[in-house]
Design an enzyme around this catalytic site. Structure first.
Site, PDB file in Angstrom:
ATOM      1  N   LYS A   5     -32.686  18.490  15.298  1.00  0.00           N
ATOM      2  CA  LYS A   5     -31.232  18.402  15.496  1.00  0.00           C
ATOM      3  C   LYS A   5     -30.904  18.292  16.968  1.00  0.00           C
ATOM      4  O   LYS A   5     -31.414  19.078  17.764  1.00  0.00           O
ATOM      5  CB  LYS A   5     -30.547  19.644  14.918  1.00  0.00           C
ATOM      6  CG  LYS A   5     -29.043  19.560  14.954  1.00  0.00           C
ATOM      7  CD  LYS A   5     -28.380  20.865  15.310  1.00  0.00           C
ATOM      8  CE  LYS A   5     -28.509  21.157  16.789  1.00  0.00           C
ATOM      9  NZ  LYS A   5     -27.845  22.389  17.211  1.00  0.00           N
ATOM     10  N   ARG A  26      -2.472   6.982 -11.689  1.00  0.00           N
ATOM     11  CA  ARG A  26      -3.563   6.978 -12.664  1.00  0.00           C
ATOM     12  C   ARG A  26      -4.908   7.400 -12.050  1.00  0.00           C
ATOM     13  O   ARG A  26      -5.869   7.650 -12.764  1.00  0.00           O
ATOM     14  CB  ARG A  26      -3.674   5.573 -13.296  1.00  0.00           C
ATOM     15  CG  ARG A  26      -2.519   5.252 -14.226  1.00  0.00           C
ATOM     16  CD  ARG A  26      -2.412   3.763 -14.538  1.00  0.00           C
ATOM     17  NE  ARG A  26      -1.760   3.009 -13.463  1.00  0.00           N
ATOM     18  CZ  ARG A  26      -1.474   1.702 -13.508  1.00  0.00           C
ATOM     19  NH1 ARG A  26      -1.807   0.998 -14.567  1.00  0.00           N
ATOM     20  NH2 ARG A  26      -0.883   1.106 -12.489  1.00  0.00           N
ATOM     21  N   TYR A  71     -38.843  23.514  13.254  1.00  0.00           N
ATOM     22  CA  TYR A  71     -37.434  23.283  13.586  1.00  0.00           C
ATOM     23  C   TYR A  71     -37.306  23.018  15.072  1.00  0.00           C
ATOM     24  O   TYR A  71     -37.691  23.861  15.898  1.00  0.00           O
ATOM     25  CB  TYR A  71     -36.564  24.493  13.202  1.00  0.00           C
ATOM     26  CG  TYR A  71     -35.150  24.316  13.713  1.00  0.00           C
ATOM     27  CD1 TYR A  71     -34.356  23.285  13.228  1.00  0.00           C
ATOM     28  CD2 TYR A  71     -34.630  25.135  14.714  1.00  0.00           C
ATOM     29  CE1 TYR A  71     -33.076  23.072  13.722  1.00  0.00           C
ATOM     30  CE2 TYR A  71     -33.356  24.930  15.211  1.00  0.00           C
ATOM     31  CZ  TYR A  71     -32.584  23.892  14.716  1.00  0.00           C
ATOM     32  OH  TYR A  71     -31.323  23.676  15.212  1.00  0.00           O
ATOM     33  N   GLY A  94       2.154   2.705  -2.873  1.00  0.00           N
ATOM     34  CA  GLY A  94       2.122   3.445  -4.137  1.00  0.00           C
ATOM     35  C   GLY A  94       1.241   4.681  -4.060  1.00  0.00           C
ATOM     36  O   GLY A  94       0.378   4.813  -3.200  1.00  0.00           O
ATOM     37  N   ALA A 140       0.822  -1.212   0.000  1.00  0.00           N
ATOM     38  CA  ALA A 140       0.000   0.000   0.000  1.00  0.00           C
ATOM     39  C   ALA A 140       0.854   1.259   0.000  1.00  0.00           C
ATOM     40  O   ALA A 140       0.491   2.283   0.559  1.00  0.00           O
ATOM     41  CB  ALA A 140      -0.922  -0.010   1.217  1.00  0.00           C
ATOM     42  N   ASN A 158     -32.669  28.426  19.135  1.00  0.00           N
ATOM     43  CA  ASN A 158     -31.659  27.856  20.033  1.00  0.00           C
ATOM     44  C   ASN A 158     -30.303  28.532  19.915  1.00  0.00           C
ATOM     45  O   ASN A 158     -29.380  28.190  20.631  1.00  0.00           O
ATOM     46  CB  ASN A 158     -31.516  26.358  19.739  1.00  0.00           C
ATOM     47  CG  ASN A 158     -31.039  26.091  18.321  1.00  0.00           C
ATOM     48  OD1 ASN A 158     -31.311  26.883  17.415  1.00  0.00           O
ATOM     49  ND2 ASN A 158     -30.339  24.998  18.126  1.00  0.00           N
ATOM     50  N   ARG A 171     -48.541  37.155  22.493  1.00  0.00           N
ATOM     51  CA  ARG A 171     -48.759  37.708  21.164  1.00  0.00           C
ATOM     52  C   ARG A 171     -49.533  39.022  21.317  1.00  0.00           C
ATOM     53  O   ARG A 171     -50.158  39.265  22.352  1.00  0.00           O
ATOM     54  CB  ARG A 171     -49.529  36.738  20.272  1.00  0.00           C
ATOM     55  CG  ARG A 171     -50.917  36.425  20.773  1.00  0.00           C
ATOM     56  CD  ARG A 171     -51.580  35.315  19.967  1.00  0.00           C
ATOM     57  NE  ARG A 171     -52.954  35.123  20.392  1.00  0.00           N
ATOM     58  CZ  ARG A 171     -53.585  33.968  20.361  1.00  0.00           C
ATOM     59  NH1 ARG A 171     -52.968  32.874  19.951  1.00  0.00           N
ATOM     60  NH2 ARG A 171     -54.835  33.887  20.750  1.00  0.00           N
TER      61      ARG A 171
HETATM   62  C1  UD1 Z   1       0.859  -5.605 -10.383  1.00  0.00           C
HETATM   63  C2  UD1 Z   1       1.608  -6.848 -10.870  1.00  0.00           C
HETATM   64  C3  UD1 Z   1       0.854  -7.430 -12.076  1.00  0.00           C
HETATM   65  C4  UD1 Z   1      -0.558  -7.768 -11.670  1.00  0.00           C
HETATM   66  C5  UD1 Z   1      -1.263  -6.547 -11.068  1.00  0.00           C
HETATM   67  C6  UD1 Z   1      -2.588  -6.969 -10.474  1.00  0.00           C
HETATM   68  C7  UD1 Z   1       4.008  -6.446 -10.466  1.00  0.00           C
HETATM   69  C8  UD1 Z   1       5.308  -6.091 -11.056  1.00  0.00           C
HETATM   70  N1  UD1 Z   1       2.962  -6.490 -11.291  1.00  0.00           N
HETATM   71  O1  UD1 Z   1       0.900  -4.636 -11.425  1.00  0.00           O
HETATM   72  O2  UD1 Z   1       1.522  -8.614 -12.523  1.00  0.00           O
HETATM   73  O3  UD1 Z   1      -1.284  -8.247 -12.780  1.00  0.00           O
HETATM   74  O4  UD1 Z   1      -0.474  -5.960 -10.012  1.00  0.00           O
HETATM   75  O5  UD1 Z   1      -3.352  -5.868 -10.057  1.00  0.00           O
HETATM   76  O6  UD1 Z   1       3.946  -6.720  -9.271  1.00  0.00           O
HETATM   77  N2  UD1 Z   1       3.166  -0.804  -4.546  1.00  0.00           N
HETATM   78  C9  UD1 Z   1       3.997  -0.514  -3.494  1.00  0.00           C
HETATM   79  N3  UD1 Z   1       5.267  -0.095  -3.742  1.00  0.00           N
HETATM   80  C10 UD1 Z   1       5.763   0.012  -4.991  1.00  0.00           C
HETATM   81  C11 UD1 Z   1       4.912  -0.287  -6.083  1.00  0.00           C
HETATM   82  C12 UD1 Z   1       3.611  -0.704  -5.827  1.00  0.00           C
HETATM   83  O7  UD1 Z   1       3.598  -0.608  -2.330  1.00  0.00           O
HETATM   84  O8  UD1 Z   1       6.941   0.395  -5.120  1.00  0.00           O
HETATM   85  C13 UD1 Z   1       1.794  -1.232  -4.265  1.00  0.00           C
HETATM   86  C14 UD1 Z   1       0.743  -0.281  -4.798  1.00  0.00           C
HETATM   87  O9  UD1 Z   1       0.387   0.676  -3.814  1.00  0.00           O
HETATM   88  C15 UD1 Z   1      -0.417  -1.219  -5.129  1.00  0.00           C
HETATM   89  C16 UD1 Z   1       0.253  -2.542  -5.408  1.00  0.00           C
HETATM   90  O10 UD1 Z   1       1.582  -2.456  -4.902  1.00  0.00           O
HETATM   91  O11 UD1 Z   1      -1.291  -1.367  -4.022  1.00  0.00           O
HETATM   92  C17 UD1 Z   1       0.291  -2.872  -6.893  1.00  0.00           C
HETATM   93  O12 UD1 Z   1       1.016  -1.851  -7.562  1.00  0.00           O
HETATM   94  P1  UD1 Z   1       0.614  -1.362  -9.018  1.00  0.00           P
HETATM   95  O13 UD1 Z   1       1.567  -0.312  -9.414  1.00  0.00           O
HETATM   96  O14 UD1 Z   1      -0.831  -1.077  -9.090  1.00  0.00           O
HETATM   97  O15 UD1 Z   1       0.944  -2.694  -9.856  1.00  0.00           O
HETATM   98  P2  UD1 Z   1       0.383  -3.099 -11.276  1.00  0.00           P
HETATM   99  O16 UD1 Z   1       1.080  -2.304 -12.316  1.00  0.00           O
HETATM  100  O17 UD1 Z   1      -1.088  -3.057 -11.263  1.00  0.00           O
HETATM  101 CA    CA Z   2      -2.651  -2.415  -9.747  1.00  0.00          CA
END
Ligand code: UD1
Ligand code: CA
Length: 459
Positions: free
Chosen positions: A350, A15, A365, A11, A9, A385, A439
């Site tokens: 409320k 996008r 009210y 990333g 988690a 109030n 009144r």
């Molecule tokens: C990844 C998989 C792909 C798979 C897809 C499924 C790899 C190289 N590819 O691609 O094969 O089909 O998921 O959804 O693993 N994250 C980190 N640190 C990082 C990069 C990512 O914590 O440095 C986390 C992101 O927050 C995310 C998860 O890893 O929750 C997946 O990363 P994302 O960049 O979405 O991978 P995909 O390109 O979808």
């Molecule tokens: Ca993904």
């Protein structure tokens, strides 16, 4: 053997075009990260490590107390992210689930099936895969002539032949814990994205002659990885169908489940009727046989049995048995409507408690008030109030009759059985059994109307 879990988690989720980290976007009322955590909990891991990076503190706050955390200060890829859990897990005997935080539709059931498959096949690594109609964007599962999994190839690294493959990597895997961290030492950034791919450990295991496999999900929906807001809406729609189906199987009637929006933690009793365009959010609960008509929106509301809510809004309030609300009423936070209360058209309540069988039928009210039972609010009653700075309480006893167009300037107490005359401005306490008239007296000027321009005699 002990189970462990690593949730990715860290990333940003570029996008998504969002200030909010991707895994904190919500599906049916809770974050994608919480959905994943709930699925993970079904496998009862001895330890869960969540990898955080982008806006780490914010992400961490969502799972505080429910997970360990490891920081990935630079997002160098999913393989690099898993390495961050090394200090927490590397030496342990057992098997480790790795799951992406952006796959909110995976169920605990599927994760348990994955574990059973992994254990019974004695694999070092098992990939959770699915058959996609449109595999674009996912890593592809490459098998040899014998059907054995040999590697995963990312979309951006795939050749034309590999791009044809429809079996995709869901981003969820089970690994032998020790072997996972050993294999990660051998991955590199020699690929189209210049990242450390977790997926590369599969071919590393194969080359070392170790057993890898794939467990194929029957339901492709579960594998959805949310990378943009189109996928987020798809996740929401799949989750909505699941939630509504769950309630229908529990005996709740929906007039149009396609257009009924219910958060994942909402509870609904049997024989309840939920009409179209109803939104039930947060920790709302609805009792048996209660009817919620179209256009109603409830958030964190506790609604008892046999209640009728007609096109109204209710937030953070408690509604007891037999109450009727609406149409067009607004019950705001901190309100309690006791048994058989009626709150009708264009009434706002409320931070107030209305005692049993009290009625406020129209255009009223009621704020910061404590009201007894069997009280009647005439149309157009206002509890005043607020003086621009502070809020003041209104206290009304039992069996009080409040005439229409009453203004009650708080703080005021009205005793049991009292009556406020219609049109009164009440500024002083009213004792029990008293009639309060506040009144102007009416004066009639005989014949005077004939002198005014509206009068037919003047035309
Ligand atoms: C990844 C998989 C792909 C798979 C897809 C499924 C790899 C190289 N590819 O691609 O094969 O089909 O998921 O959804 O693993 N994250 C980190 N640190 C990082 C990069 C990512 O914590 O440095 C986390 C992101 O927050 C995310 C998860 O890893 O929750 C997946 O990363 P994302 O960049 O979405 O991978 P995909 O390109 O979808
Ligand atoms: Ca993904």
């Amino acid at each position: 053997m002990a189970n462990y879990a690593i949730i990715l988690a860290a990333g940003k989720g570029t996008r998504m075009k969002s200030d909010l980290p991707k895994v904190l976007h919500k599906v049916a009322g809770i974050t994608m990260l919480e959905h994943v955590k709930r699925a993970v909990d079904a496998m009862e891991p001895a330890k869960t490590v969540t990898i955080v990076g982008h806006k780490a503190e914010l992400v961490q706050s969502v799972l505080e107390g429910q997970s360990d955390f490891a920081l990935q200060s630079e997002q160098l890829g999913t393989g690099h992210a898993v390495m961050m859990a090394e200090a927490a897990l590397a030496g342990l005997e057992g098997q480790t689930l790795v799951i992406a935080g952006d796959t909110p539709l995976i169920t605990g059931e599927s994760l348990k099936n994955l574990i059973n498959f992994h254990v019974s096949h004695k694999n070092v690594a098992t990939i959770l895969t699915a058959q996609a109609d449109n595999p674009f964007g996912y890593g592809r599962i490459i098998r040899n002539a014998d059907g054995e999994v040999i590697k995963i190839v990312e979309q951006k690294d795939a050749n034309d032949f590999e791009k044809q493959v429809k079996e995709i990597n869901t981003g969820t895997y089970l690994f032998d814990n020790k072997r996972l961290f050993e294999a990660l030492k051998d991955i590199n950034t020699d690929n189209a994205q210049g990242e450390y791919y977790l997926t590369d450990v599969i071919s590393i295991f194969r080359q070392a002659g170790e057993k890898v496999g794939a467990y194929i999900l029957r339901d492709f929906d579960e594998s959805l990885g949310v990378n943009d807001r189109i996928a987020l809406a798809t996740a929401e729609s799949v989750m909505r169908k699941r939630i509504n189906a769950y309630h229908m199987l529990n005996g709740v009637t929906f007039t149009n489940p396609e257009a009924t929006y219910i958060d994942v933690d909402v509870e609904i009793g049997a024989e309840a009727l939920i009409e179209a365009n109803v939104v039930l959010k947060g920790k709302t609960s609805i009792g048996e046989r209660t009817v919620v008509t179209n256009g109603s929106r409830l958030r964190d509301a506790q609604i008892a049995a046999d209640v009728v809510i007609t096109n109204s809004d209710i937030e953070e309030s408690i509604v007891e048995n037999g109450v009727t609300v609406g149409p067009y009423a607004h019950i705001r936070p901190g309100s309690v409507l006791k048994k058989d209360v009626h709150v009708g058209n264009f009434v706002e309540v409320k931070g107030s408690t209305l005692g049993e069988n009290t009625k406020a039928g129209h255009l009223t009210y009621i704020g910061n008030a404590t009201v007894g039972s069997n009280v009647n609010f005439g149309a157009g009653t206002i509890t005043v109030n607020y003086d621009g700075q502070n809020k003041y309480p209104t206290i009304v006893g039992n069996n009080v009759f409040i005439g229409s167009n009453s203004t009650i300037i708080a703080p005021v107490e009205v005793g049991d059985n009292a009556l406020l005359a219609a049109g009164s401005v009440t500024t002083k306490n009213v004792p029990a059994d008293a009639v309060a008239i506040g009144r102007c007296r009416q004066e009639n000027k005989e014949g005077y109307a004939k002198r005014l321009p509206h009068h037919p005699d003047k035309k």
